[in-house]
Every structure is written in C-alpha cells, then in structure tokens.
Write a protein that holds these residues in place. Structure first.
Motif, PDB file in Angstrom:
ATOM      1  N   ARG A 167       0.829  -1.205   0.000  1.00  0.00           N
ATOM      2  CA  ARG A 167       0.000   0.000   0.000  1.00  0.00           C
ATOM      3  C   ARG A 167       0.865   1.258   0.000  1.00  0.00           C
ATOM      4  O   ARG A 167       0.563   2.250  -0.669  1.00  0.00           O
ATOM      5  CB  ARG A 167      -0.931  -0.004   1.208  1.00  0.00           C
ATOM      6  N   ALA A 168       1.948   1.230   0.774  1.00  0.00           N
ATOM      7  CA  ALA A 168       2.835   2.391   0.843  1.00  0.00           C
ATOM      8  C   ALA A 168       3.483   2.671  -0.510  1.00  0.00           C
ATOM      9  O   ALA A 168       3.638   3.829  -0.905  1.00  0.00           O
ATOM     10  CB  ALA A 168       3.906   2.166   1.903  1.00  0.00           C
ATOM     11  N   VAL A 169       3.856   1.616  -1.229  1.00  0.00           N
ATOM     12  CA  VAL A 169       4.464   1.795  -2.547  1.00  0.00           C
ATOM     13  C   VAL A 169       3.425   2.271  -3.561  1.00  0.00           C
ATOM     14  O   VAL A 169       3.671   3.212  -4.321  1.00  0.00           O
ATOM     15  CB  VAL A 169       5.139   0.493  -3.021  1.00  0.00           C
ATOM     16  N   SER A 170       2.262   1.651  -3.560  1.00  0.00           N
ATOM     17  CA  SER A 170       1.232   2.054  -4.526  1.00  0.00           C
ATOM     18  C   SER A 170       0.773   3.491  -4.267  1.00  0.00           C
ATOM     19  O   SER A 170       0.445   4.230  -5.207  1.00  0.00           O
ATOM     20  CB  SER A 170       0.038   1.101  -4.474  1.00  0.00           C
ATOM     21  N   ALA A 171       0.778   3.904  -2.996  1.00  0.00           N
ATOM     22  CA  ALA A 171       0.362   5.271  -2.651  1.00  0.00           C
ATOM     23  C   ALA A 171       1.391   6.323  -3.046  1.00  0.00           C
ATOM     24  O   ALA A 171       1.120   7.519  -2.960  1.00  0.00           O
ATOM     25  CB  ALA A 171       0.072   5.370  -1.157  1.00  0.00           C
ATOM     26  N   SER A 172       2.556   5.889  -3.506  1.00  0.00           N
ATOM     27  CA  SER A 172       3.567   6.846  -3.963  1.00  0.00           C
ATOM     28  C   SER A 172       3.153   7.531  -5.253  1.00  0.00           C
ATOM     29  O   SER A 172       3.655   8.601  -5.590  1.00  0.00           O
ATOM     30  CB  SER A 172       4.901   6.125  -4.194  1.00  0.00           C
ATOM     31  N   GLY A 173       2.245   6.900  -6.017  1.00  0.00           N
ATOM     32  CA  GLY A 173       1.819   7.440  -7.298  1.00  0.00           C
ATOM     33  C   GLY A 173       2.714   7.050  -8.456  1.00  0.00           C
ATOM     34  O   GLY A 173       2.372   7.291  -9.623  1.00  0.00           O
ATOM     35  N   LEU A 174       3.839   6.411  -8.169  1.00  0.00           N
ATOM     36  CA  LEU A 174       4.797   6.068  -9.219  1.00  0.00           C
ATOM     37  C   LEU A 174       4.306   4.949 -10.135  1.00  0.00           C
ATOM     38  O   LEU A 174       4.849   4.762 -11.225  1.00  0.00           O
ATOM     39  CB  LEU A 174       6.132   5.662  -8.591  1.00  0.00           C
ATOM     40  N   LEU A 175       3.282   4.229  -9.705  1.00  0.00           N
ATOM     41  CA  LEU A 175       2.771   3.116 -10.501  1.00  0.00           C
ATOM     42  C   LEU A 175       1.452   3.450 -11.194  1.00  0.00           C
ATOM     43  O   LEU A 175       0.856   2.601 -11.849  1.00  0.00           O
ATOM     44  CB  LEU A 175       2.583   1.878  -9.615  1.00  0.00           C
ATOM     45  N   ASP A 176       0.992   4.690 -11.045  1.00  0.00           N
ATOM     46  CA  ASP A 176      -0.324   5.062 -11.581  1.00  0.00           C
ATOM     47  C   ASP A 176      -0.396   4.942 -13.094  1.00  0.00           C
ATOM     48  O   ASP A 176      -1.476   4.759 -13.661  1.00  0.00           O
ATOM     49  CB  ASP A 176      -0.679   6.493 -11.165  1.00  0.00           C
ATOM     50  N   GLU A 177       0.731   5.043 -13.760  1.00  0.00           N
ATOM     51  CA  GLU A 177       0.741   4.997 -15.218  1.00  0.00           C
ATOM     52  C   GLU A 177       0.702   3.575 -15.772  1.00  0.00           C
ATOM     53  O   GLU A 177       0.646   3.383 -16.997  1.00  0.00           O
ATOM     54  CB  GLU A 177       1.992   5.688 -15.749  1.00  0.00           C
ATOM     55  N   ALA A 178       0.742   2.574 -14.913  1.00  0.00           N
ATOM     56  CA  ALA A 178       0.834   1.188 -15.385  1.00  0.00           C
ATOM     57  C   ALA A 178      -0.371   0.784 -16.218  1.00  0.00           C
ATOM     58  O   ALA A 178      -1.524   0.985 -15.816  1.00  0.00           O
ATOM     59  CB  ALA A 178       0.989   0.250 -14.198  1.00  0.00           C
ATOM     60  N   ASP A 179      -0.109   0.209 -17.382  1.00  0.00           N
ATOM     61  CA  ASP A 179      -1.155  -0.430 -18.180  1.00  0.00           C
ATOM     62  C   ASP A 179      -1.317  -1.888 -17.771  1.00  0.00           C
ATOM     63  O   ASP A 179      -2.409  -2.447 -17.843  1.00  0.00           O
ATOM     64  CB  ASP A 179      -0.802  -0.347 -19.671  1.00  0.00           C
ATOM     65  N   TYR A 180      -0.214  -2.501 -17.361  1.00  0.00           N
ATOM     66  CA  TYR A 180      -0.226  -3.895 -16.919  1.00  0.00           C
ATOM     67  C   TYR A 180       0.633  -4.020 -15.668  1.00  0.00           C
ATOM     68  O   TYR A 180       1.707  -3.433 -15.581  1.00  0.00           O
ATOM     69  CB  TYR A 180       0.342  -4.823 -18.001  1.00  0.00           C
ATOM     70  N   PHE A 181       0.122  -4.773 -14.699  1.00  0.00           N
ATOM     71  CA  PHE A 181       0.861  -5.018 -13.464  1.00  0.00           C
ATOM     72  C   PHE A 181       0.855  -6.517 -13.207  1.00  0.00           C
ATOM     73  O   PHE A 181      -0.198  -7.151 -13.249  1.00  0.00           O
ATOM     74  CB  PHE A 181       0.209  -4.290 -12.287  1.00  0.00           C
ATOM     75  N   ALA A 182       2.023  -7.062 -12.958  1.00  0.00           N
ATOM     76  CA  ALA A 182       2.104  -8.507 -12.709  1.00  0.00           C
ATOM     77  C   ALA A 182       3.012  -8.780 -11.523  1.00  0.00           C
ATOM     78  O   ALA A 182       4.018  -8.107 -11.307  1.00  0.00           O
ATOM     79  CB  ALA A 182       2.632  -9.243 -13.942  1.00  0.00           C
ATOM     80  N   ALA A 183       2.638  -9.768 -10.743  1.00  0.00           N
ATOM     81  CA  ALA A 183       3.487 -10.293  -9.682  1.00  0.00           C
ATOM     82  C   ALA A 183       3.484 -11.807  -9.811  1.00  0.00           C
ATOM     83  O   ALA A 183       2.585 -12.376 -10.442  1.00  0.00           O
ATOM     84  CB  ALA A 183       2.970  -9.867  -8.314  1.00  0.00           C
ATOM     85  N   ALA A 184       4.462 -12.440  -9.248  1.00  0.00           N
ATOM     86  CA  ALA A 184       4.549 -13.896  -9.363  1.00  0.00           C
ATOM     87  C   ALA A 184       5.065 -14.485  -8.068  1.00  0.00           C
ATOM     88  O   ALA A 184       5.586 -13.770  -7.204  1.00  0.00           O
ATOM     89  CB  ALA A 184       5.473 -14.290 -10.524  1.00  0.00           C
ATOM     90  N   HIS A 185       4.921 -15.787  -7.935  1.00  0.00           N
ATOM     91  CA  HIS A 185       5.425 -16.498  -6.759  1.00  0.00           C
ATOM     92  C   HIS A 185       5.920 -17.863  -7.211  1.00  0.00           C
ATOM     93  O   HIS A 185       5.281 -18.493  -8.052  1.00  0.00           O
ATOM     94  CB  HIS A 185       4.316 -16.674  -5.718  1.00  0.00           C
ATOM     95  N   VAL A 186       7.056 -18.279  -6.671  1.00  0.00           N
ATOM     96  CA  VAL A 186       7.490 -19.638  -6.955  1.00  0.00           C
ATOM     97  C   VAL A 186       6.353 -20.570  -6.554  1.00  0.00           C
ATOM     98  O   VAL A 186       5.728 -20.397  -5.513  1.00  0.00           O
ATOM     99  CB  VAL A 186       8.799 -19.986  -6.216  1.00  0.00           C
ATOM    100  N   GLY A 187       6.071 -21.561  -7.415  1.00  0.00           N
ATOM    101  CA  GLY A 187       4.805 -22.272  -7.307  1.00  0.00           C
ATOM    102  C   GLY A 187       4.862 -23.589  -6.571  1.00  0.00           C
ATOM    103  O   GLY A 187       5.699 -24.449  -6.852  1.00  0.00           O
ATOM    104  N   MET A 188       3.934 -23.734  -5.630  1.00  0.00           N
ATOM    105  CA  MET A 188       3.803 -25.022  -4.963  1.00  0.00           C
ATOM    106  C   MET A 188       3.134 -26.045  -5.874  1.00  0.00           C
ATOM    107  O   MET A 188       3.320 -27.241  -5.732  1.00  0.00           O
ATOM    108  CB  MET A 188       2.964 -24.870  -3.691  1.00  0.00           C
ATOM    109  N   MET A 189       2.340 -25.554  -6.834  1.00  0.00           N
ATOM    110  CA  MET A 189       1.597 -26.460  -7.699  1.00  0.00           C
ATOM    111  C   MET A 189       2.288 -26.697  -9.029  1.00  0.00           C
ATOM    112  O   MET A 189       1.803 -27.446  -9.868  1.00  0.00           O
ATOM    113  CB  MET A 189       0.180 -25.913  -7.947  1.00  0.00           C
TER     114      MET A 189
END
Length: 311
Positions: A167-189
């Motif tokens: 929340r603190a990072v997103s509230a910086s406003g630096l990501l407001d221009e994003a058209d696509y946002f992705a996160a990932a996690h090493v997968g248990m499945m």
C-alpha cells in the motif's frame, strides 16, 4: 540472498545487493523512501530498523548508501525504450520471515553452504528466488532492449510479508501509469521449469493487529480494581478457533502472536494479538473478517476493556 535474509522494512543489505546488480544496466533507479508514501507504512519497528542498519553497515553496506535510502528499503528500476507502447510493472518482493533455519545436515542450504547467517531469519517463502528472477529479467531487458517498446518498471518491493509494504508503494503514485501489473510467486503447484499463468490454491487474506487495554491493579490487595486485558485476549483467542468454516470455500484462521501483562502479581492492563485470516474467495474472507471483528468487540465489551484494531 538466502544467506543474508532480512525481514520487512529491514532489507538494507538486500537493497544494496540489488542496487549493485542494477547500477550498470540502463535503468533509472529510485531507492528507499523515494518509492513509497510514508503515511501508508504499516508495522515498522524503529528499533528493529536501527539494529538492522547497524548490521548492514557491519556487513559492508556503505554508510552513504544507507543515508540515501533515508532509513527505508526497496528499489524501483525503470527502463524507458523511448518507443510508443504500454507501461508494464513487474513486482518482486524481497523480505524474509522471522524463522530460524534448520540445522538438519540434509537441508540443501546446509549441504551447499548457503544457510542463513542471520539468527531467527530465513527466506522460507521464496523471496530470494523472486529477487533473483527480477535481477535476471533486468539483464535480459538490457540485452533485448532494441526489440522492446514502451516502458518497463521492475519493482523490488520491501515488506511484502504481513501485507505491509504494497500500500505504501502504490500510494507513492509512481505506478499510476501502469497499463499492466504482474506479480509472481514460486509455485507449490508447478513443476520445475513450468509457469502457471492462472494459478490455483492461493487465498485472499486480511491481517489484524489487535490491542486490548485494561487497568492494572495488584492481584492480592485490590484485584477488583483491575480490568484484565489479557483475559479478554485469551477469551478472543479461543473463540476465534471456533468460528464456523464456510461451505463456500476454504478458510484459515491463525493467531500468530499473543502477548500481554507486566508481572505475575499485576492484573494485566495490556495485551496484543496478531491475526491472519484467509479465504478461498473474497466472500469467504469477508465472512471471516466480520466474525473476527464481532468476537474481538464482544470479548472486549464483556470484560470491560478497550479495543483497538489495525488492519
């Protein structure tokens, strides 16, 4: 990175390592306090930050770099192709967990000599993997830059555990221009080498920090004058375990921390709980949140203590 894990908001050595890997690549780098809105920072322990800063300095992180970070961690690396196209943001979390790594000789980090050197701290959730993936991707972007369009932002986010940093990072406003946002996690499945685009088995979640405040009194001379905050917390703890599970999906309830009191002969005037709720869907998670709040408020009222809930 596995050898030198750091928990949320204390990732100074990790941030230095990331910076060193990126500084020679064609990225604009923002560091520490530059990438977040301090008003939205959650659960940051000043004493822990100070001790971790000292540890980082002892491990070779330059004092000037710590000063640049302004006591915060994380890196945002922006690659601008100067060609029209969308803005992609890719998030990689960097913090570890407060867990002691096993001394079992067959544990792979022990076999290969990269076990955690920080007591009660371990990359048990794979964020060292995530950071490594982000750094390899940064090098790939650099090598393939002539073929790319638009803008790519690599976010090495601090304090993912406990949902504290996003929340603190997103509230910086630096990501407001994003058209696509992705996160990932090493997968248990997922099998090694396999990428799952639509993963399953992850749960929605809500975290609560809960304070009960009562009134101290001597347990022998004037017990009736006290208001037992720890009794309220313990009562809530037991009742939370009894919340009926939902038929609409999997659910989890965990009180991961419970503390309180000041001494054996004093009615406890304070108690503290950390609660983690998870549900297979938002509806299931919201159901757990509602019932949890009802129980916390009910136990506080029944034992005449004050309640403060931070989510």
């Amino acid at each position: 990175m596995h050898t030198y894990p750091e928990t949320a908001w204390t990732e100074f050595q990790t941030t230095w390592y990331i910076y060193q890997q990126l500084m020679t690549l064609p990225f604009k780098l923002r560091l520490g306090k530059e990438i977040l809105n301090e008003a939205f920072v959650l659960n940051r322990d000043e004493e822990e930050v100070k001790s971790s800063t000292k540890r980082a300095l002892n491990n070779g992180v330059p004092k000037e770099f710590i000063h640049i970070l302004d006591e915060f961690t994380g890196v945002m690396a922006t690659f601008e192709t100067h060609k029209s196209g969308p803005t992609f943001v890719l998030r990689f979390d960097i913090d570890a967990l407060p867990i002691q790594e096993t001394e079992d000789a067959q544990h792979l980090p022990n076999l290969l000599g990269f076990r955690s050197r920080h007591d009660n701290c371990m990359h048990a959730c794979g964020h060292d993997f995530h950071t490594a993936i982000g750094l390899v991707l940064a090098r790939w972007i650099s090598e393939q830059r002539a073929k790319l369009r638009g803008k790519i932002i690599l976010l090495f986010q601090p304090a993912e555990e406990g949902s504290r940093g996003a929340r603190a990072v997103s509230a910086s406003g630096l990501l407001d221009e994003a058209d696509y946002f992705a996160a990932a996690h090493v997968g248990m499945m997922a099998r090694t080498g396999e990428v799952v685009i639509d993963p399953y088995g992850f749960l929605c979640g809500t975290k609560f920090n809960v304070d009960f405040k009562g009134r101290a009194a001597h347990c022998a001379s004037e017990p009736e004058a006290g208001k037992n905050a720890l009794a309220a917390a313990c009562s809530a703890f037991m009742l939370l375990q009894g919340i009926s599970r939902s038929s609409k999906g999997a659910s989890r309830i965990n009180v991961g921390k419970l503390s309180g009191g000041r001494g054996r002969n004093i009615i406890p005037d304070q108690a503290y709980m950390e609660i983690d709720l998870r549900g297979e869907t938002t509806e299931v998670n919201d159901y757990l949140v509602k019932r949890t709040q009802e129980i916390l408020k009910g136990t506080a009222q029944s034992l005449d203590v004050q309640l403060s809930i931070e989510d």
